[in-house]
Scaffold this motif. Structure first.
Motif, PDB file in Angstrom:
ATOM      1  N   PHE A 117      59.431  53.246  40.828  1.00  0.00           N
ATOM      2  CA  PHE A 117      58.720  54.487  40.521  1.00  0.00           C
ATOM      3  C   PHE A 117      59.651  55.660  40.250  1.00  0.00           C
TER       4      PHE A 117
ATOM      5  N   PHE B  21      52.793  53.580  48.929  1.00  0.00           N
ATOM      6  CA  PHE B  21      53.888  53.079  49.759  1.00  0.00           C
ATOM      7  C   PHE B  21      53.533  53.207  51.236  1.00  0.00           C
TER       8      PHE B  21
ATOM      9  N   TYR C 211      61.093  57.412  52.623  1.00  0.00           N
ATOM     10  CA  TYR C 211      60.615  56.059  52.894  1.00  0.00           C
ATOM     11  C   TYR C 211      61.018  55.608  54.302  1.00  0.00           C
TER      12      TYR C 211
ATOM     13  N   ASP D  81      52.312  58.013  44.197  1.00  0.00           N
ATOM     14  CA  ASP D  81      52.687  56.652  44.576  1.00  0.00           C
ATOM     15  C   ASP D  81      53.117  56.552  46.029  1.00  0.00           C
TER      16      ASP D  81
ATOM     17  N   TRP E  79      60.768  50.031  45.826  1.00  0.00           N
ATOM     18  CA  TRP E  79      59.715  50.985  45.462  1.00  0.00           C
ATOM     19  C   TRP E  79      60.302  52.151  44.662  1.00  0.00           C
TER      20      TRP E  79
ATOM     21  N   LEU F  46      61.856  48.500  52.321  1.00  0.00           N
ATOM     22  CA  LEU F  46      60.708  48.529  51.419  1.00  0.00           C
ATOM     23  C   LEU F  46      60.872  49.617  50.363  1.00  0.00           C
ATOM     24  N   GLY F  47      61.570  50.687  50.739  1.00  0.00           N
ATOM     25  CA  GLY F  47      61.712  51.826  49.839  1.00  0.00           C
ATOM     26  C   GLY F  47      62.656  51.596  48.680  1.00  0.00           C
TER      27      GLY F  47
END
Length: 443
Positions: free
Chosen positions: A368, A245, A376, A241, A364, A360-361
């Motif tokens: 996940f 990302f 990230y 994943d 995410w 963004l991490g």
């Protein structure tokens, strides 16, 4: 009479040609220059780092490091007084330097042949380190680059290099300053070949890497070695994943990297000059001091903002903190440069990219449940820096070297940087139409 004049003219021409020949032969002269200047700029970079620590200790009562990347424990009143006083002193010094003597050219102009005055360059360099130490929001990497360019120009003249080789040497030695201050020889190599020269030949890369490696090693003897950014524990293998990302981060960071590039170019193009700097720089100090009351990580070259992102937790409540850090760092940095300060945007760019990558991490990672926040943030930092500098190789290597990141992360980082570069290249014509700028001015 004509015959009598021909021979002396020919002899003079021969003497002139001889004087233009390299003192030790072309390649030996370049090797000697790279070796000597690599060690000299390494010592200088180490001393500039120690100067930064000394200014921080006196002005703020702390010294940046792994345990204290920013002045978080410093009282708010001291943070404000430090940056206001620092930029006020620098305002007077820069006003005198820029109006009463020769202005110091950018490294890019020096590479293209513009002369760097000796003592003015040294003063210019010391002022940049001084304001970063007092808390001004600019990068400190331009200072050692300017010093390296000065050394390169002087040494090229002494060994009598031609214009082409002088240009190459000045770029290599300027980039070695970056390598020395951050212990990043690969980044220094690519900064010279990818940004300053746009020439990735065997000779250029070999000389650039030799000079940057020597500068990094010599600087480490003066200031020691340490990891600049701590990304925490990273698994030996990355999950599938992470590639997804990386592609997403590349898109987003490519957009904001292009905007940051345009913003920094606008700030430099409209930079205060003349007597106006006497009030704009202190005003920038007031702005920084006020913001730092609530956002202390805004101060300095960006290490505090970036480390906050690298060490963040995967909690939705952390996103507003990252957003405030991102906006504050971007605005204060651009306004500080606009107000008349000289300095770099590499470290602020890394800080912005790390903040954006961490933002963004968070969702995410919550979705996940894999990897770490530091990964990230690292991907975001590489992607935004690559787009803002239009230098993917330099960006990847600089952030990876500063964080001492595992080499296997080059795979997702490379994906993010590739996408960010394409986004930046696509947006460049549109952004140029919105606001034309001078390309690559003081990277």
């Amino acid at each position: 009479m004509a015959g009598m004049q021909t021979e002396p003219c020919g002899a003079n021409a021969a003497d002139d040609a001889k004087r233009q020949e390299p003192r030790f032969g072309r390649l030996p002269s370049l090797i000697i220059a790279v070796t000597v200047i690599g060690m000299l700029i390494g010592v200088a970079a180490g001393l500039l780092t120690l100067m930064l620590y000394g200014v921080e200790h006196v002005a703020l009562g702390y010294v940046e490091g792994g345990d204290a990347p920013g002045p978080f424990a410093v009282p708010a009143w001291r943070r404000a007084i430090s940056v206001i006083a620092g930029l006020s002193i620098a305002a007077v010094a820069w006003w005198l330097l820029r109006t009463r003597s020769r202005r110091v050219p950018s490294v890019k102009k020096a590479v293209n042949g513009e002369h760097m005055p000796a003592w003015q360059t040294v003063v210019h360099v010391l002022l940049q380190i001084f304001i970063v130490g007092t808390g001004a929001s600019v990068g400190r990497e331009v200072a050692p680059r300017e010093l390296g360019a000065l050394f390169g120009q002087r040494f090229a003249r002494w060994v009598r290099l031609g214009p082409r080789d002088t240009r190459m040497l000045v770029a290599i030695t300027a980039a070695a300053g970056l390598a020395g201050v951050y212990n990043a020889p690969l980044a220094g190599t690519f900064f010279a070949t990818e940004i300053l020269l746009s020439d990735i030949s065997l000779e250029t890369v070999s000389l650039a890497f030799g000079c940057s490696a020597l500068a990094s090693w010599t600087a480490s003897l003066v200031k020691g070695t340490h990891v600049f950014y701590s990304i925490g524990h990273v698994n030996g293998l990355f999950t599938p994943d992470l590639i997804g990302f990386a592609l997403l981060a590349g898109l987003v960071c490519g957009l904001f990297g292009s905007l940051f590039r345009r913003g920094s170019s606008w700030a430099e193009k409209h930079q205060s000059s003349g007597a106006s700097i006497l009030w704009t720089l202190p005003l920038a100090g007031v702005l920084t001091g006020v913001v730092a009351i609530w956002v202390p990580q805004v101060m300095g070259n960006g290490r505090a903002t970036a480390q906050l992102s690298f060490s963040g937790k995967a909690e939705l409540a952390f996103i507003p903190v990252l957003l405030v850090s991102f906006v504050a760092k971007a605005v204060v940095t651009l306004l500080t440069i606009r107000a008349g300060a000289s300095g770099g945007v590499l470290q602020p760019g890394i800080a912005l990219g790390a903040s954006l990558g961490a933002m963004l991490g968070v969702p995410w990672m919550l979705g996940f449940h894999s990897n770490a926040m530091g990964v990230y943030a690292l991907i975001g930092a590489c992607a935004l820096l690559a787009a803002s500098q239009k230098a993917p190789l330099m960006a990847m290597c600089l952030v990876m070297e500063l964080a001492d990141a595992p080499l296997n992360l080059f795979v997702p980082v490379g994906c993010a940087v590739a996408v960010a570069g394409l986004v930046g290249a696509t947006l460049s014509p549109k952004l140029a139409a919105w606001h034309p700028i001078e390309d690559r001015r003081k990277a």
